[in-house]
Design an enzyme around this catalytic site. Structure first.
Site, PDB file in Angstrom:
ATOM      1  N   LEU A  64       0.808  -1.227   0.000  1.00  0.00           N
ATOM      2  CA  LEU A  64       0.000   0.000   0.000  1.00  0.00           C
ATOM      3  C   LEU A  64       0.838   1.272   0.000  1.00  0.00           C
ATOM      4  O   LEU A  64       0.282   2.374  -0.012  1.00  0.00           O
ATOM      5  CB  LEU A  64      -0.993   0.000   1.168  1.00  0.00           C
ATOM      6  CG  LEU A  64      -2.060  -1.115   1.102  1.00  0.00           C
ATOM      7  CD1 LEU A  64      -3.065  -0.951   2.222  1.00  0.00           C
ATOM      8  CD2 LEU A  64      -2.783  -1.146  -0.249  1.00  0.00           C
ATOM      9  N   ARG A  65       2.182   1.115   0.014  1.00  0.00           N
ATOM     10  CA  ARG A  65       3.106   2.258  -0.134  1.00  0.00           C
ATOM     11  C   ARG A  65       2.908   3.305   0.982  1.00  0.00           C
ATOM     12  O   ARG A  65       3.312   3.112   2.069  1.00  0.00           O
ATOM     13  CB  ARG A  65       2.954   2.902  -1.528  1.00  0.00           C
ATOM     14  CG  ARG A  65       2.858   1.916  -2.705  1.00  0.00           C
ATOM     15  CD  ARG A  65       4.101   1.135  -2.949  1.00  0.00           C
ATOM     16  NE  ARG A  65       4.042   0.428  -4.239  1.00  0.00           N
ATOM     17  CZ  ARG A  65       4.696  -0.690  -4.503  1.00  0.00           C
ATOM     18  NH1 ARG A  65       5.463  -1.259  -3.622  1.00  0.00           N
ATOM     19  NH2 ARG A  65       4.601  -1.262  -5.694  1.00  0.00           N
ATOM     20  N   LYS A 146       8.520 -10.392   6.446  1.00  0.00           N
ATOM     21  CA  LYS A 146       8.705 -10.679   5.024  1.00  0.00           C
ATOM     22  C   LYS A 146      10.181 -10.934   4.758  1.00  0.00           C
ATOM     23  O   LYS A 146      11.050 -10.218   5.257  1.00  0.00           O
ATOM     24  CB  LYS A 146       8.230  -9.474   4.198  1.00  0.00           C
ATOM     25  CG  LYS A 146       8.342  -9.632   2.687  1.00  0.00           C
ATOM     26  CD  LYS A 146       7.293 -10.589   2.147  1.00  0.00           C
ATOM     27  CE  LYS A 146       7.423 -10.865   0.666  1.00  0.00           C
ATOM     28  NZ  LYS A 146       6.773  -9.913  -0.201  1.00  0.00           N
ATOM     29  N   HIS A 181       9.379 -14.161  -0.424  1.00  0.00           N
ATOM     30  CA  HIS A 181       9.493 -13.954  -1.876  1.00  0.00           C
ATOM     31  C   HIS A 181      10.677 -14.812  -2.315  1.00  0.00           C
ATOM     32  O   HIS A 181      11.833 -14.457  -2.065  1.00  0.00           O
ATOM     33  CB  HIS A 181       9.728 -12.471  -2.183  1.00  0.00           C
ATOM     34  CG  HIS A 181       9.910 -12.197  -3.642  1.00  0.00           C
ATOM     35  ND1 HIS A 181       9.122 -11.305  -4.341  1.00  0.00           N
ATOM     36  CD2 HIS A 181      10.791 -12.693  -4.548  1.00  0.00           C
ATOM     37  CE1 HIS A 181       9.517 -11.271  -5.610  1.00  0.00           C
ATOM     38  NE2 HIS A 181      10.537 -12.105  -5.756  1.00  0.00           N
ATOM     39  N   ASP A 310      -1.164  -9.510  -4.583  1.00  0.00           N
ATOM     40  CA  ASP A 310       0.150  -8.870  -4.762  1.00  0.00           C
ATOM     41  C   ASP A 310      -0.038  -7.495  -5.416  1.00  0.00           C
ATOM     42  O   ASP A 310       0.669  -7.133  -6.360  1.00  0.00           O
ATOM     43  CB  ASP A 310       1.117  -9.748  -5.572  1.00  0.00           C
ATOM     44  CG  ASP A 310       2.565  -9.285  -5.396  1.00  0.00           C
ATOM     45  OD1 ASP A 310       2.810  -8.342  -4.621  1.00  0.00           O
ATOM     46  OD2 ASP A 310       3.452  -9.882  -6.032  1.00  0.00           O
ATOM     47  N   GLY A 330       5.678  -5.057 -10.976  1.00  0.00           N
ATOM     48  CA  GLY A 330       4.424  -5.178 -10.238  1.00  0.00           C
ATOM     49  C   GLY A 330       3.273  -4.517 -10.961  1.00  0.00           C
ATOM     50  O   GLY A 330       3.468  -3.694 -11.867  1.00  0.00           O
TER      51      GLY A 330
HETATM   52  O1  DOR Z   1       6.054  -7.546  -8.669  1.00  0.00           O
HETATM   53  C1  DOR Z   1       6.469  -7.218  -7.566  1.00  0.00           C
HETATM   54  N1  DOR Z   1       6.200  -5.999  -7.042  1.00  0.00           N
HETATM   55  N2  DOR Z   1       7.221  -8.073  -6.881  1.00  0.00           N
HETATM   56  C2  DOR Z   1       7.843  -7.702  -5.758  1.00  0.00           C
HETATM   57  O2  DOR Z   1       8.499  -8.509  -5.165  1.00  0.00           O
HETATM   58  C3  DOR Z   1       7.739  -6.335  -5.235  1.00  0.00           C
HETATM   59  C4  DOR Z   1       6.495  -5.706  -5.686  1.00  0.00           C
HETATM   60  C5  DOR Z   1       6.505  -4.220  -5.438  1.00  0.00           C
HETATM   61  O3  DOR Z   1       6.672  -3.811  -4.286  1.00  0.00           O
HETATM   62  O4  DOR Z   1       6.275  -3.457  -6.379  1.00  0.00           O
HETATM   63 ZN    ZN Z   2       4.501  -8.490  -3.274  1.00  0.00          ZN
HETATM   64 ZN    ZN Z   3       7.186 -10.652  -3.875  1.00  0.00          ZN
END
Ligand code: DOR
Ligand code: ZN
Ligand code: ZN
Length: 448
Positions: A64-65, A146, A181, A310, A330
């Site tokens: 969620l940043r 994590k 991961h 994800d 992502g």
């Molecule tokens: O696709 C991904 N996005 N894999 C990750 O491990 C990190 C994630 C991200 O935080 O954007």
């Molecule tokens: Zn992730």
């Molecule tokens: Zn990941």
């Protein structure tokens, strides 16, 4: 007796069956589930006209940043996206700016989340460098830890087996989940180096650098280095047939191991990458069809425990770069995950039972969310209400998430979350957010 709310004419998923019933809610909990005439009086009554009611769905894998990455997403936009997508609880990842891996960063993030969240939210922590701090962060309520094995993010030196062993031991002692991961950093770095040297920087090259072997190696290494610890290992976004086989064997051997798949790896393959380009670059990447088939079978047979979105929002500028080595990996997923899976239910590929298992029962069990996951007297009144007959088209431009792109843009889907209740409060109604930020609750793992 007068209660807060009664929902009438529900088709609710209760103990494996879909039953026509009414649901009474008092102080954020279910107080009675039964026939309409047996219901107490209520301050508010809502007629659901036969909509499907599921126990509030949990997405145990979202990014969620917020904090210093609000330009990608913040807790308000991210949890609005969750509510619109039918999720009442989300578990948020720690690869933030600053990285969540100390008591200070954890508590600070929790404070921000508390004021902004629209759904229930639990926070993961990354591993701290000093493992005595792990116990302290766990005590503050981290939902899990994590472990990124594909690149160095937290304080645990991922190049060092002994550091991993110590990390798993500490997590086991704190009785906390380690969400992993699984990609092998060293192999990927070597592969990337070769491609860059040869000026190969297309989307296909990314897939070739992140081979399925790099996933299998990391899974094997995590299982090996966790040997003798009490840690619960939850492998995130499994992508390969062999990776899944390795996890199945570990389960058979009695190890405390579970795993997750994402809709991306269940519905897309490497063949889609050329068509979709950079927006389909995710880590770990899309794979060939044989892996996709194995994963779907894994979900159906129960070898895969959970499905997580994800949700990984980035700006469109970050996703439209020239070289694949510069792209932010992502893609957002909170508003597409449930409808995509409902469409598989409609196509009779998976059952409603399976849907509730992967999105509610199993995540509640793995993360010890004891008041969640089931529609049962006394549990939290989190509800996902679905019009399972509705045909509609995914439109990324309308997402609540700040990331308004998707590999599923323009896909026709069947089934739509139309209302989301969190602790008895209506949060989303027909795609509108109708509650204030801060309406959701923070979930802190209770330390025994
Ligand atoms: O696709 C991904 N996005 N894999 C990750 O491990 C990190 C994630 C991200 O935080 O954007
Ligand atoms: Zn992730
Ligand atoms: Zn990941």
């Amino acid at each position: 007796m007068i209660v807060d709310l009664v929902l009438h004419n529900a088709k609710a998923y209760i103990k494996g069956e879909i039953l026509e019933c009414s649901i009474a809610i008092e102080e954020g909990k279910y107080i009675k589930i039964g026939k309409q005439p047996q219901m107490p009086n209520a301050d508010q009554k809502i007629d659901l006209h036969g909509l499907l009611v599921l126990p509030g769905l949990i997405d145990e894998h979202v990014h969620l940043r917020d904090e210093e990455k609000t330009y990608k997403e913040d807790f308000i936009s991210g949890t609005s996206s969750a509510a619109a997508g039918g999720f009442t609880t989300v578990l948020d990842m720690p690869n933030n700016q600053p990285i969540t891996n100390s008591v200070k960063t954890f508590k600070n993030r929790l404070e921000i989340a508390k004021r902004r969240t629209l759904v229930n939210i639990g926070l993961y922590s990354e591993f701290p460098e000093n493992l005595t701090t792990l116990t302290k962060i766990s005590y503050e309520g981290a939902i899990g830890f994590k472990l990124f094995m594909g690149n160095q993010i937290g304080g645990l030196n991922i190049d060092d087996d002994q550091a991993l062993k110590n990390g798993f031991k500490a997590a086991g002692e704190a009785n906390t989940v380690v969400a992993i991961h699984a990609e092998d950093k060293n192999q990927i770095t070597l592969n990337e180096h070769q491609f860059k040297k040869n000026k190969r920087n297309g989307v296909k090259d990314y897939l070739l650098a992140h081979t399925e072997q790099t996933e299998v190696q990391a899974i094997e290494r995590a299982i090996r280095t966790s040997e003798g610890s009490n840690a619960c290992l939850h492998f995130c976004h499994i992508t390969s047939k062999q990776g899944l086989e390795t996890i199945k064997e570990a389960k058979k051997a009695g190890k405390n191991v579970t795993c997750e798949a994402t809709p991306n790896h269940l519905l897309l393959t490497s063949a889609d990458t050329a068509r979709l380009g950079m927006i389909a670059i995710i880590a770990p990447p899309l794979r060939a069809k044989l892996h996709q088939d194995a994963l779907l079978k894994g979900v159906i047979q129960g070898d895969i425990d959970t499905i997580g979105s994800d949700h990984a929002p980035h700006t469109i500028e970050e996703k439209t770069v020239d070289s694949v080595w510069d792209v932010k990996v992502g893609t957002p997923g909170l508003e597409t995950t449930l409808p995509l899976m409902l469409t598989l239910v409609k196509k009779k590929i998976v059952t409603f039972q399976k849907l509730v298992e992967v999105f509610a029962e199993k995540p509640a069990e793995i993360y010890s969310l004891t008041n969640k996951g089931k529609l049962e007297k006394g549990k939290d009144a989190d509800l996902t209400i679905i019009d399972y007959k509705r045909h509609w088209t995914i439109a990324a431009s309308k997402f609540k998430s700040k990331a308004k792109f998707s590999p599923y843009n323009n896909w026709e889907v069947i089934g739509k979350p139309v209302k989301t209740f969190v602790n008895g409060i209506l949060i989303m109604d027909e795609n509108e957010i109708v509650a204030n930020p801060g309406s959701g609750r923070i979930i802190q793992k209770t330390t025994q």
